[in-house]
Design an enzyme around this catalytic site. Structure first.
Site, short mmCIF file in Angstrom:
data_model
loop_
_atom_site.label_atom_id
_atom_site.label_comp_id
_atom_site.label_asym_id
_atom_site.label_seq_id
_atom_site.Cartn_x
_atom_site.Cartn_y
_atom_site.Cartn_z
N HIS A 59 41.75 43.55 24.62
CA HIS A 59 41.59 42.21 25.18
C HIS A 59 42.46 42.04 26.43
O HIS A 59 43.64 41.69 26.34
CB HIS A 59 41.99 41.17 24.13
CG HIS A 59 41.61 39.76 24.49
ND1 HIS A 59 41.24 38.84 23.53
CD2 HIS A 59 41.53 39.12 25.67
CE1 HIS A 59 40.96 37.69 24.11
NE2 HIS A 59 41.15 37.83 25.42
N HIS A 61 42.30 40.72 30.84
CA HIS A 61 41.59 40.05 31.93
C HIS A 61 42.06 40.66 33.25
O HIS A 61 43.22 40.50 33.62
CB HIS A 61 41.89 38.55 31.92
CG HIS A 61 41.45 37.86 30.67
ND1 HIS A 61 40.20 37.31 30.53
CD2 HIS A 61 42.09 37.64 29.49
CE1 HIS A 61 40.08 36.77 29.32
NE2 HIS A 61 41.23 36.97 28.67
N PHE A 62 41.16 41.36 33.93
CA PHE A 62 41.51 41.99 35.20
C PHE A 62 41.03 41.19 36.41
O PHE A 62 41.30 41.57 37.56
CB PHE A 62 40.98 43.43 35.25
CG PHE A 62 41.79 44.40 34.42
CD1 PHE A 62 43.03 44.06 33.90
CD2 PHE A 62 41.31 45.68 34.16
CE1 PHE A 62 43.78 44.95 33.15
CE2 PHE A 62 42.05 46.58 33.40
CZ PHE A 62 43.28 46.22 32.89
N ARG A 63 40.28 40.12 36.19
CA ARG A 63 40.00 39.06 37.18
C ARG A 63 39.09 39.46 38.34
O ARG A 63 38.78 38.61 39.18
CB ARG A 63 41.31 38.52 37.76
CG ARG A 63 42.35 38.05 36.75
CD ARG A 63 41.88 36.91 35.90
NE ARG A 63 42.97 36.25 35.20
CZ ARG A 63 42.81 35.40 34.20
NH1 ARG A 63 41.59 35.12 33.74
NH2 ARG A 63 43.84 34.84 33.62
N HIS A 178 35.96 33.93 20.91
CA HIS A 178 37.01 32.94 21.17
C HIS A 178 36.64 31.73 20.33
O HIS A 178 35.62 31.09 20.57
CB HIS A 178 37.02 32.60 22.67
CG HIS A 178 37.97 31.52 23.05
ND1 HIS A 178 39.06 31.76 23.86
CD2 HIS A 178 38.00 30.19 22.77
CE1 HIS A 178 39.72 30.62 24.06
NE2 HIS A 178 39.08 29.66 23.40
N HIS A 231 42.48 36.66 19.35
CA HIS A 231 43.78 35.96 19.32
C HIS A 231 43.90 34.90 18.22
O HIS A 231 44.09 33.71 18.49
CB HIS A 231 44.11 35.35 20.68
CG HIS A 231 42.96 34.71 21.42
ND1 HIS A 231 42.12 33.76 20.86
CD2 HIS A 231 42.51 34.88 22.68
CE1 HIS A 231 41.24 33.38 21.74
NE2 HIS A 231 41.44 34.05 22.85
N ASN A 277 46.18 29.84 25.47
CA ASN A 277 45.08 29.37 24.63
C ASN A 277 44.56 30.52 23.78
O ASN A 277 44.05 31.50 24.33
CB ASN A 277 43.94 28.82 25.50
CG ASN A 277 42.90 28.08 24.68
OD1 ASN A 277 43.09 27.83 23.51
ND2 ASN A 277 41.79 27.74 25.32
N ASP A 304 45.75 39.95 25.28
CA ASP A 304 45.14 38.85 26.02
C ASP A 304 45.84 38.69 27.38
O ASP A 304 46.16 37.58 27.82
CB ASP A 304 45.19 37.55 25.23
CG ASP A 304 44.33 36.44 25.84
OD1 ASP A 304 43.54 36.73 26.76
OD2 ASP A 304 44.47 35.27 25.41
#
Length: 424
Positions: A59, A61-63, A178, A231, A277, A304
């Site tokens: 998990h 996030h490489f954006r 999620h 998460h 979150n 995350d």
């Protein structure tokens, strides 16, 4: 070309023992005490250090594309390697969202071209993550998707989730969820409770998570789909997963480092670095998460990793985005706060960061064995390290752990036998 890592405490076959690790070209040639080699072999002295399989993070996030001011595949994958991770799974909340096989193939190619580690790619459950229009699960799997997820957004319609599970089951893809009922968030920025009331900040009800967990477990039982919870954060969610597993329902879940070591009693002021979150929950929730990790209710740890710019994370929790970085600090923070305090064994921690996350998504990773790819991480368990902003390779420095003194800082990472070098 050969490299010999000597004298380390090696984690292999789910056990810890002192051994040498011989790398030949891209693979592990041998793991054994006192390996003797010729003089022209590169030798790395790992005395007093831990040698593990490259960590696995399902998990991140490489954006990129769409949000490269926060992170890029280049910087994010280097940050993961800097933390000892050699295999990751990247979320699809990008711009454009990889809704189609063509877009997904382009994203996978971008990951392979710009990434420094092994990057697996998620595809969305629904178009653009927020609609009720399901993506083509079969086409996305054929294009290379490892699973379907709308991470960042809970699927609000039970009907949509039911249909998605049926499609995912038909093509043998997990649904990675999620879990958040938007109607119960109510503009909150942290966990609802005493601390939120004391700080005068709007709270997010914990039932916003557990109510969707209950719904989705029922749907997973009805469809037979593999349902994985991102998460997880509440004691009630843990209770539900534990019961679902006892009933034989195909449910797995992950927990983040920050939910294991932080809770809302530690939020002393309006601090955007403590805004994530799901939010940090109560002390009892955190204890339930630790217990769930120990007894196997929680399958694995995932960071995350959610980088943001300094400008975005400045100011108030009311306006800052949710999320903190995690790749570079995960092992050291967990080792320091859980293993050195004897709450969790080192073997339990390593299992949750290596072969267990790999097993959730059937990845060929997380094992340190002869003839396997030489994806290896080395950690210094004995030297104290104070986390500083200057430590980070990630574009995102948004973490509450800056200033903490930790043990277990990563010292080297190898991917396919090649040492990763960092621009810091």
């Amino acid at each position: 070309m050969q490299t010999l890592i000597k004298n380390g405490l090696v984690y292999t076959n789910q056990q810890l023992h002192h051994a040498d690790v011989l790398i030949e070209d891209e693979k592990i040639k041998a793991i054994s005490p006192d390996i003797n080699v010729s003089a022209d072999v590169t030798c790395i002295d790992a005395q007093d250090k831990l040698v593990t399989p490259g960590l696995v993070d399902i998990h991140v996030h490489f954006r990129e594309p769409g949000f490269t001011h926060k992170e890029t595949i280049d910087s994010g994958s280097l940050a993961a390697a800097h933390g000892g991770f050699t295999t990751v799974c990247a979320m699809p909340n990008l711009n454009p969202v990889p809704n189609t096989a063509q877009l997904l193939k382009a994203q996978i190619k971008r990951n392979q071209t710009d990434g420094h580690i092994k990057i697996n790619q998620y595809a969305p459950i629904t178009n653009d993550l927020t609609s009720t229009d399901l993506t083509d699960a079969a086409a996305l799997k054929a294009a290379g998707a490892i699973a379907l997820t709308n991470d960042g957004k809970g699927v609000q319609s039970a009907g949509t989730m039911y249909d998605a599970m049926l499609l995912a089951k038909a093509v043998d893809l997990p649904i990675v969820a999620h879990v958040e009922d938007d109607s119960l968030v109510r503009g909150g920025v942290m966990n609802a409770g005493v601390t939120a009331e004391k700080l005068g900040l709007p709270g997010i009800l914990s039932v916003s998570e557990s109510s969707q967990v209950a719904r989705d477990i029922a749907l997973a039982a009805a469809t037979g789909a593999h349902y994985h919870i991102c998460h997880i954060s509440t004691a009630e969610s843990i209770r539900q997963v534990r019961e679902a597993k006892k009933a034989g329902i195909s449910v797995t879940c992950e927990v983040t480092p920050h939910h294991l070591v932080l809770d809302d009693t530690m939020i002393t002021h309006d601090d955007p670095m403590m805004k994530m979150n799901p939010p940090l929950r109560g002390f009892e929730d955190r204890q339930a998460l630790i217990a769930g990790l120990i007894d196997g209710t929680i399958d694995c740890i995932a960071t995350d990793h959610a980088p943001h710019s300094a400008e975005e994370k400045a100011g108030s929790m009311r306006t800052a985005p949710f999320g903190i970085t995690g790749s570079e600090t995960a092992f050291a923070v967990l080792y320091t706060q859980l293993v050195r305090t004897r709450m969790v064994s080192l073997s339990q921690l390593l299992a949750a960061l290596t072969h267990k996350p790999a097993a959730v998504l059937k990845l060929n990773a997380g094992q340190l064995q002869a003839a396997q790819p030489a994806d290896i991480a080395i950690f210094d368990l004995n030297t104290a390290h104070t986390i500083q902003v200057s430590d980070f390779v990630s574009k995102g420095k948004n973490t509450p752990f800056i200033g903490d003194t930790v043990y277990g800082w990563p010292t080297a990472t190898y991917v396919n036998g090649q040492k990763i070098h960092f621009p810091i």
